[in-house]
Design a protein around this motif. Structure first.
Motif, PDB file in Angstrom:
ATOM      1  N   ASP A  11       0.870  -1.330   0.026  1.00 22.22           N
ATOM      2  CA  ASP A  11      -0.029  -0.061   0.114  1.00 22.22           C
ATOM      3  C   ASP A  11       0.802   1.272  -0.085  1.00 22.22           C
ATOM      4  O   ASP A  11       1.691   1.499   0.811  1.00 22.22           O
ATOM      5  CB  ASP A  11      -0.937   0.007   1.221  1.00 22.22           C
ATOM      6  CG  ASP A  11      -2.084  -0.823   1.166  1.00 22.22           C
ATOM      7  OD1 ASP A  11      -2.421  -1.230  -0.071  1.00 22.22           O
ATOM      8  OD2 ASP A  11      -2.497  -1.529   2.188  1.00 22.22           O
TER       9      ASP A  11
ATOM     10  N   ALA B 228     -13.243   2.478   1.144  1.00 19.43           N
ATOM     11  CA  ALA B 228     -11.884   2.352   1.233  1.00 19.43           C
ATOM     12  C   ALA B 228     -11.062   2.148   0.073  1.00 19.43           C
ATOM     13  O   ALA B 228     -11.255   1.118  -0.569  1.00 19.43           O
ATOM     14  CB  ALA B 228     -11.573   1.243   2.491  1.00 19.43           C
TER      15      ALA B 228
ATOM     16  N   THR C  42     -10.521   6.805   2.626  1.00 21.20           N
ATOM     17  CA  THR C  42     -11.937   6.637   2.829  1.00 21.20           C
ATOM     18  C   THR C  42     -12.571   7.859   2.357  1.00 21.20           C
ATOM     19  O   THR C  42     -12.108   8.806   2.548  1.00 21.20           O
ATOM     20  CB  THR C  42     -12.283   6.219   4.099  1.00 21.20           C
ATOM     21  OG1 THR C  42     -11.537   5.129   4.788  1.00 21.20           O
ATOM     22  CG2 THR C  42     -13.913   5.969   4.170  1.00 21.20           C
TER      23      THR C  42
ATOM     24  N   ASP D 147     -12.423  -1.169  -1.332  1.00 24.81           N
ATOM     25  CA  ASP D 147     -12.987  -2.249  -0.390  1.00 24.81           C
ATOM     26  C   ASP D 147     -12.294  -3.436  -0.769  1.00 24.81           C
ATOM     27  O   ASP D 147     -13.326  -4.634  -0.583  1.00 24.81           O
ATOM     28  CB  ASP D 147     -14.501  -2.205  -0.568  1.00 24.81           C
ATOM     29  CG  ASP D 147     -15.279  -0.945  -0.087  1.00 24.81           C
ATOM     30  OD1 ASP D 147     -14.714  -0.291   0.839  1.00 24.81           O
ATOM     31  OD2 ASP D 147     -16.268  -0.460  -0.437  1.00 24.81           O
TER      32      ASP D 147
ATOM     33  N   ASP E 204      -3.735   5.117   1.221  1.00 22.09           N
ATOM     34  CA  ASP E 204      -4.892   4.799   1.903  1.00 22.09           C
ATOM     35  C   ASP E 204      -5.861   5.922   2.156  1.00 22.09           C
ATOM     36  O   ASP E 204      -5.445   6.884   2.464  1.00 22.09           O
ATOM     37  CB  ASP E 204      -4.768   4.027   3.176  1.00 22.09           C
ATOM     38  CG  ASP E 204      -4.242   2.743   2.810  1.00 22.09           C
ATOM     39  OD1 ASP E 204      -4.854   1.934   2.311  1.00 22.09           O
ATOM     40  OD2 ASP E 204      -3.382   2.250   3.757  1.00 22.09           O
TER      41      ASP E 204
ATOM     42  N   SER F 271      -7.399   2.106  -1.935  1.00 25.57           N
ATOM     43  CA  SER F 271      -5.836   1.661  -1.718  1.00 25.57           C
ATOM     44  C   SER F 271      -5.396   1.773  -3.142  1.00 25.57           C
ATOM     45  O   SER F 271      -5.878   1.327  -3.931  1.00 25.57           O
ATOM     46  CB  SER F 271      -5.703   0.348  -0.907  1.00 25.57           C
ATOM     47  OG  SER F 271      -6.168   0.303   0.347  1.00 25.57           O
TER      48      SER F 271
END
Length: 134
Positions: free
Chosen positions: A57, A112, A62, A87, A60, A114
């Motif tokens: 990652d 979410a 949301t 997600d 990140d 990434s």
């Protein structure tokens, strides 16, 4: 704030201004959409990077939805892959990173998010910068 029946001083005026600024800044942060993030650095050397052969990652967040602007590159003699997960599920295809800079935009629904990268050959870094707009 001044006390009742006392004359304001420069110090009390300054404290009142500082208090009002803090309230305005707090209101501005609360009103800002959750998906609005700072612009990525312009120099690739400042972008998040990995040398891992496994997915790592590098971004990140949301979000309630928006568009991801991706920029990627790899050091000379190195190649890699970049992907976007929403997600936990991949959105779009894998992007190939090489010495040439690549750019792409990926519309995403809320959830979410990434952005992952990995090195597929060579010994250098794979770098990715991400800008998320609402």
């Amino acid at each position: 704030m001044s006390r009742v029946n006392h004359r304001d001083t420069l110090l009390t005026d300054l404290r009142e201004l500082q208090r009002r600024l803090r309230l305005l800044e707090a209101a501005k942060v609360a009103a800002k959409p959750a998906a609005a993030l700072a612009l990525p650095p312009t120099r690739p050397v400042d972008w998040p990077a990995t040398t891992s052969p496994d997915w790592e990652d590098l971004f990140d967040a949301t979000t309630r939805g928006g568009v991801l602007e991706l920029r990627w590159t790899a050091e000379e003699g190195t190649t890699g892959s970049v992907r976007v997960l929403l997600d936990g599920s991949q959105v779009g295809g894998e992007l190939t990173a090489g010495a040439e800079r690549g750019t792409d935009t990926v519309p995403i629904a809320g959830g979410a998010v990434s952005v992952q990268a990995r090195r597929t050959s060579g010994t250098g870094l794979v770098r990715v910068a991400v800008f998320l707009t609402a």
